[in-house]
Design a protein around this motif. Structure first.
Motif, PDB file in Angstrom:
ATOM      1  N   UNK A 135       0.836  -1.197   0.000  1.00 49.25           N
ATOM      2  CA  UNK A 135       0.000   0.000   0.000  1.00 49.25           C
ATOM      3  C   UNK A 135       0.873   1.249   0.000  1.00 49.25           C
ATOM      4  N   UNK A 136       0.832   2.057   1.050  1.00 49.61           N
ATOM      5  CA  UNK A 136       1.586   3.322   1.062  1.00 49.61           C
ATOM      6  C   UNK A 136       2.938   3.207   1.757  1.00 49.61           C
ATOM      7  N   UNK A 137       3.286   2.038   2.267  1.00 51.38           N
ATOM      8  CA  UNK A 137       4.557   1.876   2.971  1.00 51.38           C
ATOM      9  C   UNK A 137       5.574   1.176   2.090  1.00 51.38           C
ATOM     10  N   UNK A 138       6.850   1.583   2.238  1.00 49.08           N
ATOM     11  CA  UNK A 138       7.911   0.959   1.467  1.00 49.08           C
ATOM     12  C   UNK A 138       9.231   1.044   2.232  1.00 49.08           C
ATOM     13  N   UNK A 139      10.125   0.161   1.887  1.00 50.29           N
ATOM     14  CA  UNK A 139      11.487   0.240   2.418  1.00 50.29           C
ATOM     15  C   UNK A 139      12.441  -0.429   1.439  1.00 50.29           C
ATOM     16  N   UNK A 140      13.689  -0.029   1.533  1.00 50.66           N
ATOM     17  CA  UNK A 140      14.778  -0.664   0.776  1.00 50.66           C
ATOM     18  C   UNK A 140      15.716  -1.282   1.790  1.00 50.66           C
ATOM     19  N   UNK A 141      16.067  -2.538   1.543  1.00 45.84           N
ATOM     20  CA  UNK A 141      16.869  -3.307   2.489  1.00 45.84           C
ATOM     21  C   UNK A 141      18.078  -3.905   1.793  1.00 45.84           C
ATOM     22  N   UNK A 142      19.226  -3.783   2.440  1.00 48.58           N
ATOM     23  CA  UNK A 142      20.479  -4.309   1.896  1.00 48.58           C
ATOM     24  C   UNK A 142      20.843  -5.593   2.629  1.00 48.58           C
ATOM     25  N   UNK A 143      21.147  -6.618   1.852  1.00 52.52           N
ATOM     26  CA  UNK A 143      21.642  -7.869   2.399  1.00 52.52           C
ATOM     27  C   UNK A 143      23.048  -7.627   2.934  1.00 52.52           C
ATOM     28  N   UNK A 165      19.840  -4.838   6.474  1.00 56.53           N
ATOM     29  CA  UNK A 165      19.591  -3.556   7.129  1.00 56.53           C
ATOM     30  C   UNK A 165      18.705  -2.705   6.238  1.00 56.53           C
ATOM     31  N   UNK A 166      17.892  -1.860   6.859  1.00 63.02           N
ATOM     32  CA  UNK A 166      17.071  -0.919   6.106  1.00 63.02           C
ATOM     33  C   UNK A 166      17.959   0.263   5.711  1.00 63.02           C
ATOM     34  N   UNK A 167      17.999   0.552   4.416  1.00 59.65           N
ATOM     35  CA  UNK A 167      18.808   1.684   3.943  1.00 59.65           C
ATOM     36  C   UNK A 167      17.961   2.913   3.654  1.00 59.65           C
ATOM     37  N   UNK A 168      16.650   2.725   3.455  1.00 56.07           N
ATOM     38  CA  UNK A 168      15.751   3.846   3.220  1.00 56.07           C
ATOM     39  C   UNK A 168      14.325   3.344   3.397  1.00 56.07           C
ATOM     40  N   UNK A 169      13.446   4.199   3.910  1.00 61.32           N
ATOM     41  CA  UNK A 169      12.046   3.814   4.048  1.00 61.32           C
ATOM     42  C   UNK A 169      11.195   5.035   4.343  1.00 61.32           C
ATOM     43  N   UNK A 170       9.895   4.863   4.227  1.00 64.50           N
ATOM     44  CA  UNK A 170       8.974   5.911   4.633  1.00 64.50           C
ATOM     45  C   UNK A 170       8.247   5.518   5.924  1.00 64.50           C
ATOM     46  N   UNK A 171       8.818   4.575   6.653  1.00 62.86           N
ATOM     47  CA  UNK A 171       8.181   4.050   7.858  1.00 62.86           C
ATOM     48  C   UNK A 171       8.877   4.496   9.137  1.00 62.86           C
ATOM     49  N   UNK A 194      11.252   4.030  16.796  1.00 61.19           N
ATOM     50  CA  UNK A 194      10.487   4.494  15.646  1.00 61.19           C
ATOM     51  C   UNK A 194       9.337   5.360  16.163  1.00 61.19           C
ATOM     52  N   UNK A 195       9.286   6.581  15.670  1.00 62.36           N
ATOM     53  CA  UNK A 195       8.242   7.508  16.105  1.00 62.36           C
ATOM     54  C   UNK A 195       6.853   6.944  15.816  1.00 62.36           C
ATOM     55  N   UNK A 196       5.974   7.013  16.799  1.00 64.66           N
ATOM     56  CA  UNK A 196       4.612   6.530  16.633  1.00 64.66           C
ATOM     57  C   UNK A 196       4.422   5.071  16.981  1.00 64.66           C
TER      58      UNK A 196
END
Length: 155
Positions: free
Chosen positions: A64-72, A85-91, A124-126
């Motif tokens: 839906x509206x959530x996404x993340x990029x993860x590096x092995x 590890x998460x390298x970028x996300x909107x979460x 994580x906020x929220x």
């Protein structure tokens, strides 16, 4: 020496037992880093965005509206374990690191295994750490069920 106002990292671990499949049957499903959407019910899509030769294998996962990029960050087929590890996300994830491992259940018959999913992250906020641990746990239970069903239908 830690600063007095430094916020401690959140840590959590979830486990899910698969009663019939062996660890060697489950590991190839988990090892395929860019197919998480096939197993984790909360993910709609997962695909490779950066090749291993560049900056490591990076996947994009979204729902839906959530996404993340993860590096092995590590994979050990002998131990049936991978880390990322998460390298970028909107979460709101910052410094999120995770390890997933498939462990045989020693029941003498060779059947059954357990998936362990541990994480460490900045707050994580929220959310609360308990909320995140519950989310991981529920997702992992769904993932184990999807893997069991796929392996049963393969035979």
């Amino acid at each position: 020496m830690e600063e007095a106002n430094e916020i401690p990292k959140w840590e959590g671990k979830a486990t899910a037992k698969l009663l019939r499949p062996t660890a060697s049957e489950v590991w190839p499903l988990l090892e395929d880093f860019c197919t998480l959407h096939k197993w984790l019910p909360t993910i709609d899509t997962c695909f490779k965005v950066v090749d291993e030769d560049v900056n490591g294998l990076v996947r994009h996962c979204s729902s839906e509206a959530q996404w993340c990029r993860e590096r092995l960050t590590g994979m050990d087929p002998a131990e049936m374990c991978l880390s990322y590890e998460v390298v970028d996300s909107n979460m709101g994830f910052k410094n999120y690191k995770s390890t997933m491992k498939v462990v045989p259940i020693d029941g003498g018959d060779g059947l059954g295994c357990q998936i362990e999913w541990s994480f460490e992250t900045d707050p994580v906020e929220g959310l609360s750490c308990e909320d995140l641990a519950k989310y991981v746990g529920i997702g992992l239970q769904g993932m184990a069920l999807n893997m069991e069903r796929a392996l049963e239908s393969a035979f």
